[in-house]
Scaffold this motif. Structure first.
Motif, PDB file in Angstrom:
ATOM      1  N   LYS A  42      59.864  20.019  44.195  1.00 61.36           N
ATOM      2  CA  LYS A  42      59.502  19.653  45.630  1.00 61.36           C
ATOM      3  C   LYS A  42      60.257  18.282  45.364  1.00 61.36           C
ATOM      4  CE  LYS A  42      55.155  20.192  47.255  1.00 61.36           C
ATOM      5  NZ  LYS A  42      53.895  20.889  47.124  1.00 61.36           N
ATOM      6  N   SER A  43      60.831  17.683  46.618  1.00 64.37           N
ATOM      7  CA  SER A  43      61.470  16.344  46.732  1.00 64.37           C
ATOM      8  C   SER A  43      61.199  15.668  47.877  1.00 64.37           C
ATOM      9  CB  SER A  43      63.019  16.405  46.338  1.00 64.37           C
ATOM     10  OG  SER A  43      63.541  17.483  47.366  1.00 64.37           O
ATOM     11  N   SER A  44      60.756  16.463  49.072  1.00 65.10           N
ATOM     12  CA  SER A  44      60.718  15.780  50.237  1.00 65.10           C
ATOM     13  C   SER A  44      59.372  16.076  50.907  1.00 65.10           C
ATOM     14  CB  SER A  44      61.946  16.132  51.176  1.00 65.10           C
ATOM     15  OG  SER A  44      61.617  17.396  51.484  1.00 65.10           O
ATOM     16  N   GLU A  45      59.306  15.383  52.002  1.00 66.05           N
ATOM     17  CA  GLU A  45      58.158  15.496  52.802  1.00 66.05           C
ATOM     18  C   GLU A  45      58.004  16.937  53.575  1.00 66.05           C
ATOM     19  OE1 GLU A  45      55.967  12.585  52.141  1.00 66.05           O
ATOM     20  OE2 GLU A  45      55.350  13.617  54.071  1.00 66.05           O
ATOM     21  N   ASP A  46      59.447  17.321  53.476  1.00 68.85           N
ATOM     22  CA  ASP A  46      59.717  18.557  54.218  1.00 68.85           C
ATOM     23  C   ASP A  46      59.003  19.853  53.527  1.00 68.85           C
ATOM     24  OD1 ASP A  46      62.797  19.157  56.420  1.00 68.85           O
ATOM     25  OD2 ASP A  46      60.576  18.405  56.808  1.00 68.85           O
ATOM     26  N   ASP A  47      59.229  19.448  52.172  1.00 69.86           N
ATOM     27  CA  ASP A  47      58.802  20.741  51.125  1.00 69.86           C
ATOM     28  C   ASP A  47      57.221  20.676  51.012  1.00 69.86           C
ATOM     29  OD1 ASP A  47      61.276  19.808  48.533  1.00 69.86           O
ATOM     30  OD2 ASP A  47      61.098  21.316  50.247  1.00 69.86           O
ATOM     31  N   GLU A  48      56.646  19.281  51.135  1.00 66.10           N
ATOM     32  CA  GLU A  48      55.183  19.410  51.495  1.00 66.10           C
ATOM     33  C   GLU A  48      54.687  20.120  52.786  1.00 66.10           C
ATOM     34  OE1 GLU A  48      53.335  18.762  49.068  1.00 66.10           O
ATOM     35  OE2 GLU A  48      51.633  19.316  50.532  1.00 66.10           O
ATOM     36  N   PHE A  49      55.594  19.962  53.844  1.00 63.12           N
ATOM     37  CA  PHE A  49      55.125  20.552  54.912  1.00 63.12           C
ATOM     38  C   PHE A  49      55.216  21.985  55.057  1.00 63.12           C
ATOM     39  CE2 PHE A  49      54.307  20.746  59.542  1.00 63.12           C
ATOM     40  CZ  PHE A  49      55.517  21.953  60.059  1.00 63.12           C
ATOM     41  N   ASN A  50      56.298  22.372  54.410  1.00 61.72           N
ATOM     42  CA  ASN A  50      56.515  23.794  54.348  1.00 61.72           C
ATOM     43  C   ASN A  50      55.548  24.596  53.532  1.00 61.72           C
ATOM     44  OD1 ASN A  50      58.968  23.818  55.522  1.00 61.72           O
ATOM     45  ND2 ASN A  50      60.194  23.530  54.174  1.00 61.72           N
ATOM     46  N   ASP A  51      54.985  23.849  52.454  1.00 61.18           N
ATOM     47  CA  ASP A  51      53.873  24.438  51.689  1.00 61.18           C
ATOM     48  C   ASP A  51      52.442  24.529  52.339  1.00 61.18           C
ATOM     49  OD1 ASP A  51      54.440  23.166  48.178  1.00 61.18           O
ATOM     50  OD2 ASP A  51      55.200  24.976  49.575  1.00 61.18           O
ATOM     51  N   GLU A  52      52.436  23.696  53.403  1.00 61.81           N
ATOM     52  CA  GLU A  52      51.271  23.718  54.398  1.00 61.81           C
ATOM     53  C   GLU A  52      51.475  24.772  55.155  1.00 61.81           C
ATOM     54  OE1 GLU A  52      50.600  19.309  53.790  1.00 61.81           O
ATOM     55  OE2 GLU A  52      50.076  19.648  56.156  1.00 61.81           O
ATOM     56  N   VAL A  53      52.667  24.931  55.712  1.00 61.71           N
ATOM     57  CA  VAL A  53      52.687  26.208  56.441  1.00 61.71           C
ATOM     58  C   VAL A  53      52.627  27.354  55.540  1.00 61.71           C
ATOM     59  CG1 VAL A  53      54.336  27.461  57.864  1.00 61.71           C
ATOM     60  CG2 VAL A  53      54.271  25.061  57.993  1.00 61.71           C
ATOM     61  N   PHE A  54      53.155  27.231  54.533  1.00 60.12           N
ATOM     62  CA  PHE A  54      53.092  28.719  53.836  1.00 60.12           C
ATOM     63  C   PHE A  54      51.636  28.906  53.321  1.00 60.12           C
ATOM     64  CE2 PHE A  54      53.731  31.707  50.399  1.00 60.12           C
ATOM     65  CZ  PHE A  54      53.156  31.409  49.198  1.00 60.12           C
ATOM     66  N   ARG A  55      50.604  27.941  53.306  1.00 61.75           N
ATOM     67  CA  ARG A  55      49.259  28.292  53.024  1.00 61.75           C
ATOM     68  C   ARG A  55      48.586  28.771  53.924  1.00 61.75           C
ATOM     69  NH1 ARG A  55      48.465  22.657  51.212  1.00 61.75           N
ATOM     70  NH2 ARG A  55      49.805  22.274  49.336  1.00 61.75           N
ATOM     71  N   SER A  56      49.104  28.579  55.101  1.00 65.05           N
ATOM     72  CA  SER A  56      48.432  28.989  56.475  1.00 65.05           C
ATOM     73  C   SER A  56      48.944  30.333  57.012  1.00 65.05           C
ATOM     74  CB  SER A  56      48.446  27.990  57.581  1.00 65.05           C
ATOM     75  OG  SER A  56      49.958  27.966  57.919  1.00 65.05           O
ATOM     76  N   LEU A  57      49.936  31.112  56.331  1.00 60.58           N
ATOM     77  CA  LEU A  57      50.389  32.070  56.926  1.00 60.58           C
ATOM     78  C   LEU A  57      49.720  33.292  56.456  1.00 60.58           C
ATOM     79  CD1 LEU A  57      54.491  31.704  56.113  1.00 60.58           C
ATOM     80  CD2 LEU A  57      53.167  31.387  58.210  1.00 60.58           C
ATOM     81  N   HIS A  58      49.591  34.408  57.309  1.00 56.86           N
ATOM     82  CA  HIS A  58      48.974  35.408  56.909  1.00 56.86           C
ATOM     83  C   HIS A  58      49.966  36.269  56.288  1.00 56.86           C
ATOM     84  CE1 HIS A  58      47.211  39.612  57.463  1.00 56.86           C
ATOM     85  NE2 HIS A  58      48.381  39.862  58.160  1.00 56.86           N
ATOM     86  N   LEU A  59      49.470  36.903  54.949  1.00 50.32           N
ATOM     87  CA  LEU A  59      50.502  37.619  54.041  1.00 50.32           C
ATOM     88  C   LEU A  59      49.941  39.035  53.937  1.00 50.32           C
ATOM     89  CD1 LEU A  59      51.454  34.934  51.451  1.00 50.32           C
ATOM     90  CD2 LEU A  59      52.802  35.699  53.290  1.00 50.32           C
TER      91      LEU A  59
END
Ligand code: ATP
Ligand code: MG
Length: 463
Positions: free
Chosen positions: A325-342
């Motif tokens: 992970k290197s950017s704010e974007d990565d952090e943001f994508n992780d937040e989105v990933f955590r909230s997705l319905h899998l």
């Protein structure tokens, strides 16, 4: 120890009627009397609390007469000859250091508390657990017994996998689990990962990789998600990472398995990034590393022993190809990933993606994502983006048209797709879009795969 020390209140506010009360107390006192020279309940070393307090807390909470009777059986069959101190008092169970003075073998005895209060938040692990579903008893003792049995069975599964380090399960009696004791000697327990004295940055990175490889091995080899993996439920013993405390662990088709797995990944990343201050991998990449079958994950991974069994070295080489992970974007994508319905099993993915998935040519992560959440996510975030992508909204219309029926986006598509993913649609456009999606779904139903065909593919896909 006289009987007055042991009030029979089992710590859950229930009081017994007088006659039961006294006979329990007497029975408890007799059993403890019989074993008093074998049972030292002192807390271990460091946080030594006074003998009386530890004793009373322990007896009230853990050593009720029934448990004592089972403990007596473990003494009588010769597994252990002495309980020599309390290593840990947890919410649900206490861990005691025990030994067999003849063989010199040392054991950890985990005794589950039978008071109902500690078990109220367990249902989310048991509901949907087909191995124990039928035994979802309301009787606290039966629940405790099931829980201990589940831990014993899961621990056996872990211990049968040579690449996973775990304490050997020895014996299970009702709510008492006897296992190998991980010790640095003189009865002192080996340290939890949280308390391990890391000698340098390389060692921290080493144990981070060990944790990630452990999660993949648990999933791929033992078909288990730990569901409480952290620096508290792993021990560094003889320079190896040991895992235990698997009573709550579930199988991949448990309805909450994907959520528990993401929780484990977050806990591991948090410990190493926040406390040990190292850079970590994106959670979504770790998730893919853990759940993706061998021939899909390593399809394009150049390696000389790619086809051999997955060794730790092989998995480590693969991890080293991933970017941290290197950017704010990565952090943001992780937040989105955590909230997705899998979706947690093949049975829940859309027909059209089924063929693509079963011959392994779609990214098993993004396309396992339920479309509803993505759409909701698009619209929710559209408000924020409306201002700065207003000007370029018209040229994107046509892009949107040809993809309108495909609610799933593969990883690559998502990456280089213009950000009309988040474009806000006004009322008519939304209506038109909905119409198109409905037509596409109707089209789809015409070529719907018959249930028995799908079943066959699921079987094939699982081989
Ligand atoms: N086999 C073992 N050998 C040595 N120490 C152990 C062993 N098993 C557990 N322990 C110690 O006891 C602690 C609690 O064990 P465990 O996590 O299984 O119980 P628990 O009921 O989950 O307790 P908690 O609620 O605190 O997590 C562990 O963190 C570890 O320090
Ligand atoms: Mg624990």
């Amino acid at each position: 120890m006289s009987s007055s020390d042991y009030s029979d209140d089992e710590g859950n506010g229930q009081t017994f009627n007088n006659s039961v009360h006294t006979s329990n107390a007497r029975e408890k006192a007799d059993i403890l009397e019989r074993y008093s020279d074998k049972i030292n309940l002192d807390m271990f070393a460091k946080h030594r609390i006074t003998r009386d307090k530890a004793l009373r807390a322990t007896v009230n909470q853990v050593l009720d007469p029934r448990t004592l009777r089972f403990l007596g059986k473990i003494f009588n069959n010769g597994t252990i000859t002495k309980i020599n101190g309390c290593v840990s008092t947890g919410k649900e169970a206490n861990i005691y250091y025990s030994e067999n003075e003849q063989s010199g073998k040392e054991f950890a005895v985990k005794i589950y508390k039978t008071s109902i209060l500690v078990f109220k938040d367990r249902t989310r692990y048991v509901v949907g657990e087909h191995r124990f579903g039928e035994k979802q008893s309301k009787n606290p003792r039966q629940m405790v017994k099931n829980w201990a049995e589940k831990e014993f069975r899961n621990l056996k599964r872990l211990h049968s996998e040579p690449l996973i380090n775990s304490p050997q399960p020895i014996e299970l009696r009702e709510n008492i689990l006897v296992m190998e004791y991980l010790t640095i000697g003189k009865g002192e327990p080996s340290p939890k990962l949280r308390d391990h004295d890391f000698k340098d940055l390389n060692e921290i990175i080493h144990y981070y990789h060990e944790m990630l490889i452990l999660m993949r091995l648990l999933f791929q080899k033992c078909r288990l998600v730990h569901a409480d993996l952290s620096e508290y439920n792993t021990i560094v013993h003889q320079d190896k990472l040991y895992v235990f405390d698997v009573s709550q662990s579930v199988e991949p088709d448990h309805p909450m398995a994907m959520d528990f797995l993401r929780m484990d990944i977050k806990n591991v990343n948090d410990f190493f990034s926040r406390i040990k201050k190292i850079n970590v991998y994106p959670e979504r990449e770790i998730f893919k590393f853990i759940i993706t079958p061998h021939d899909i994950l390593f399809k394009d991974f150049e390696h000389d022993n790619k086809d051999a069994e997955e060794t730790k070295e092989f998995l480590l080489d693969y991890l080293n190809t991933l970017s941290l992970k290197s950017s704010e974007d990565d952090e943001f994508n992780d937040e989105v990933f955590r909230s997705l319905h899998l979706v947690s099993s093949l049975h829940n993915i859309e027909e059209r993606d089924f063929n693509k998935f079963s011959n392994g040519d779609i990214d098993t992560l993004v396309d396992l994502v339920g479309s509803v959440k993505i759409n909701k996510y698009e619209v929710e975030n559209a408000e924020e983006d409306e201002d700065h992508n207003e000007e370029d909204s018209d040229e994107e219309d046509d892009d949107d048209e040809d993809n309108s029926d495909d609610e799933f986006y593969s990883d690559d598509e998502r990456k280089n797709k213009p950000n009309n993913l988040k474009r806000f649609q006004d009322k008519d456009e939304k209506k038109l879009h909905k119409q198109q999606v409905k037509e596409a779904a109707r089209e789809n139903r015409k070529s719907k795969m018959k249930k028995h065909v799908k079943k066959k593919l699921v079987k094939k896909g699982k081989k």
